[in-house]
Design an enzyme around this catalytic site. Structure first.
Site, mmCIF file in Angstrom:
data_model
loop_
_atom_site.group_PDB
_atom_site.id
_atom_site.type_symbol
_atom_site.label_atom_id
_atom_site.label_comp_id
_atom_site.label_asym_id
_atom_site.label_seq_id
_atom_site.Cartn_x
_atom_site.Cartn_y
_atom_site.Cartn_z
ATOM 1 N N ASP A 124 49.335 45.287 89.569
ATOM 2 C CA ASP A 124 48.190 44.565 87.851
ATOM 3 C C ASP A 124 49.381 44.502 87.155
ATOM 4 O OD1 ASP A 124 47.489 42.834 86.751
ATOM 5 O OD2 ASP A 124 45.322 44.056 86.276
ATOM 6 N N GLY A 125 49.720 43.546 86.891
ATOM 7 C CA GLY A 125 51.013 43.063 85.883
ATOM 8 C C GLY A 125 52.174 43.811 86.114
ATOM 9 N N GLY A 126 52.503 41.718 85.862
ATOM 10 C CA GLY A 126 54.523 41.126 85.500
ATOM 11 C C GLY A 126 54.692 40.335 87.487
ATOM 12 N N GLY A 150 48.727 36.630 87.172
ATOM 13 C CA GLY A 150 47.935 36.187 86.519
ATOM 14 C C GLY A 150 48.744 34.956 85.808
ATOM 15 N N SER A 151 50.235 35.105 84.843
ATOM 16 C CA SER A 151 50.771 34.051 84.245
ATOM 17 C C SER A 151 51.501 33.583 85.057
ATOM 18 C CB SER A 151 51.436 35.052 83.187
ATOM 19 O OG SER A 151 52.506 35.691 83.481
ATOM 20 N N GLY A 202 46.210 44.937 78.952
ATOM 21 C CA GLY A 202 45.498 44.347 77.362
ATOM 22 C C GLY A 202 45.721 43.085 77.307
ATOM 23 N N PHE A 203 47.487 42.727 77.975
ATOM 24 C CA PHE A 203 47.565 41.080 77.824
ATOM 25 C C PHE A 203 48.180 40.471 79.606
ATOM 26 C CE2 PHE A 203 47.549 43.021 74.165
ATOM 27 C CZ PHE A 203 47.025 42.433 73.130
ATOM 28 N N SER A 248 44.517 36.307 88.265
ATOM 29 C CA SER A 248 43.653 36.697 87.691
ATOM 30 C C SER A 248 43.827 35.416 86.926
ATOM 31 C CB SER A 248 44.607 38.063 86.341
ATOM 32 O OG SER A 248 43.979 38.182 85.535
ATOM 33 N N GLY A 256 50.929 38.009 81.288
ATOM 34 C CA GLY A 256 52.333 37.793 80.538
ATOM 35 C C GLY A 256 53.443 38.781 80.493
#
Ligand code: DX5
Ligand code: ZN
Length: 220
Positions: A174-176, A196-197, A141-142, A7, A144
């Protein structure tokens, strides 16, 4: 098989072209682009002009995750701007079947995105019109945020739902996600893994993608 979709939300936007090259070198084939409007989610990110620039800069698949109100107004425009995959949230589109069909007719792969608290049953009628489901493992929304552990069970149930109906709908998650939980996620049925992060956070995107692939390869 699985693929990593970095991401770009967590990348260095002043060096976007270099960041993309680095994740490609690491073995990623898909770029995940988070489009946020400050209404559907409490954050504003990037939109069509950036997707047009990305299209000129890379042959990687471009995957646009629309976290916006009125997605039906914009979904096809993202395909026209160069997106290969476009996902729309089930929570916000009352004419989801029409939007998914329009994405396909424009030449894109259509996706339904679903938030952690939204039940899988809400996907049932639209599933035949989707090439993939984007299962959110954080509230969008964010970047990380922490992976919501219940997402693993939801992922397994989604995989069963797709298999039982004989579809070949892909599951994106998607996410974490990082190198510690990716193996369990791939083993549970996800084929496209957004990160992403975990990819861009430490400043070594090539190595981070490689490490994630290695961490999950034990299952395939
Ligand atoms: C969250 C976005 C994600 C985000 C993932 O709203 O949809 O794609 O960039 O970031 P990480 O991998 O850091 O959770
Ligand atoms: Zn996303």
């Amino acid at each position: 098989m699985f693929e990593i979709a970095p991401s770009i939300l967590s990348s260095d936007f002043t060096r976007l072209a270099e960041e993309i090259e680095k994740v490609k070198t690491g073995g990623a084939n898909i770029l995940h682009v988070d489009v946020m409007d400050g209404h559907f989610v409490p954050n504003i990110t990037i939109g069509l002009p950036v997707v047009r620039s990305l299209r000129k800069a890379t042959d990687m698949k471009i995957d646009c995750h629309l976290m916006i109100e009125e997605p039906s107004r914009y979904a096809v425009k993202f395909v026209e701007a160069g997106a290969d995959m476009v996902s729309v949230h089930v929570e916000i589109d009352v004419h989801l079947q029409r939007t998914l069909t329009a994405i396909r007719e424009a030449g894109g792969e259509s996706g339904i995105a679903i938030n952690p608290a939204t039940p899988l049953v809400s996907l049932e009628e639209a599933l035949p019109y989707a090439d993939f489901v984007l299962l959110m493992s954080v509230n969008p929304g964010f970047g990380g945020q922490k992976f919501i552990p219940e997402s693993v069970d939801k992922l397994r149930r989604l995989k069963r739902m797709i298999d039982e109906r004989g579809f070949d709908t892909k599951i994106e998650i998607d996410g974490g996600i990082d190198e510690n939980n990716i193996a369990k996620i791939v083993e549970s049925g996800a084929e496209i893994i957004v990160a992403g992060s975990a990819v861009f956070g430490e400043g070594k995107p090539t190595e981070a993608v490689r490490n994630m692939i290695d961490a999950a390869t034990v299952w395939v």
